[in-house]
Design an enzyme around this catalytic site. Structure first.
Site: not given
Ligand code: CO
Length: 295
Positions: A173, A203, A235
């Site tokens: 992530h 991210e 995601h």
């Protein structure tokens, strides 16, 4: 009204001065997911926990308000926040509670959870007894150096056999919390301990652009994509493996790589589930709750 009062008046007879029997509970706390197909990842971890501690109550909480609201609205299912879950356990008389973080690393979500646990730990009542007799918190997946080593080994099993000119690409992530280097540390260890395995973040650092530079330098032709997330949620489904032009899969195909996808969350990897279980055992040991495995 009278009936209600009568039923809530405590009985002062037998046992009032005796010490209450301990009630133990485990609270599993994850970020949360609204993607039903990925729930087996959470269920697998829960199953490992129940097998190891069959006598202990097991509950769930999600740290993401957004996910909890989405699931409540769409499915009519209420999933507690950590605060609500702890308050309920307290009300129901559970006094020895281990909270196990199912987060990846000690970032924002874990630290918020720690603040909540510390908040509950500080509750004192007028008569001097603590809200919960004992409340402890288990570490997330990547905490100590040994965790990183174990995670790399768990991932190696998941990678299986692959050719010398193939690569594994993991999508983490990522974070802007000050603990964000957890991802680049793991990437560094993966690259030392496995051949052509790379980790990038949706991210955060290392980004997909940085990952692509390393991939190019390695000279590989085929890439196997995997989420480095407990559940293969939004995601993984869209940013990693989606058919939109900006997904990692489409971009790597555009750049000439042969791409395959492994779309399972880390929770489905038993070696990963066991790392969480080890962390939970560490927390439970502080409550003097020991393992009694189901046969
Ligand atoms: Co996100």
């Amino acid at each position: 009204m009278l009936g209600l009062l009568a039923s809530t008046i405590p009985v002062f007879a037998a046992g009032h001065s005796k010490e209450k029997e301990d009630k133990k509970a485990i609270l599993l706390v994850a970020f949360g997911t609204s993607v039903k197909s990925t729930l087996p990842a959470y269920e697998n971890i829960e199953q490992e926990v129940r097998k190891a501690f069959p006598d202990v109550e097991v509950r769930w909480a999600y740290t993401s308000d957004f996910i909890r609201k989405k699931v409540a609205k769409r499915d009519g299912i209420t999933i507690d926040s950590p605060i609500t879950a702890l308050a309920k356990l307290q009300d129901e008389g559970y006094n020895l509670v281990a909270v196990q973080s199912l987060h990846i690393f000690p970032g924002q979500e874990y630290n918020d959870l720690r603040n909540i646990v510390e908040g509950f730990q500080s509750i004192k009542r007028a008569k001097g007894d603590v809200g919960l007799k004992k409340l402890v918190l288990g570490h997330p997946l990547l905490y100590a150096y040994e965790d990183y080593v174990k995670v790399v080994s768990a991932l190696t099993n998941q990678f299986g056999e692959y050719e010398a000119d193939d690569a594994i690409v993991l999508m983490g992530h990522g974070s802007d919390h000050y603990a964000f280097p957890a991802y680049s540390c793991l990437n560094d260890m993966l690259r030392r301990m496995c051949k052509n395995a790379f980790l990038g973040c949706v991210e955060g650092y290392p980004s997909f652009d940085e990952l692509k530079q390393d991939l190019k330098a390695s000279g590989v032709k085929a890439v196997r994509l995997m989420p480095f997330m407990i559940v293969a949620g939004d995601h993984a489904i869209n940013d990693l493996a989606g058919d939109e032009d900006d997904s990692w899969k489409r971009q790597l195909i555009q750049e000439g790589y042969e791409v395959s996808v492994y779309l399972k969350g880390l929770g489905e990897n038993n070696d990963i589930a066991r790392i969480y279980l080890e962390h939970l055992k560490g927390a439970l040991a502080q409550l003097e709750v020991t393992e009694r495995r189901l046969k």
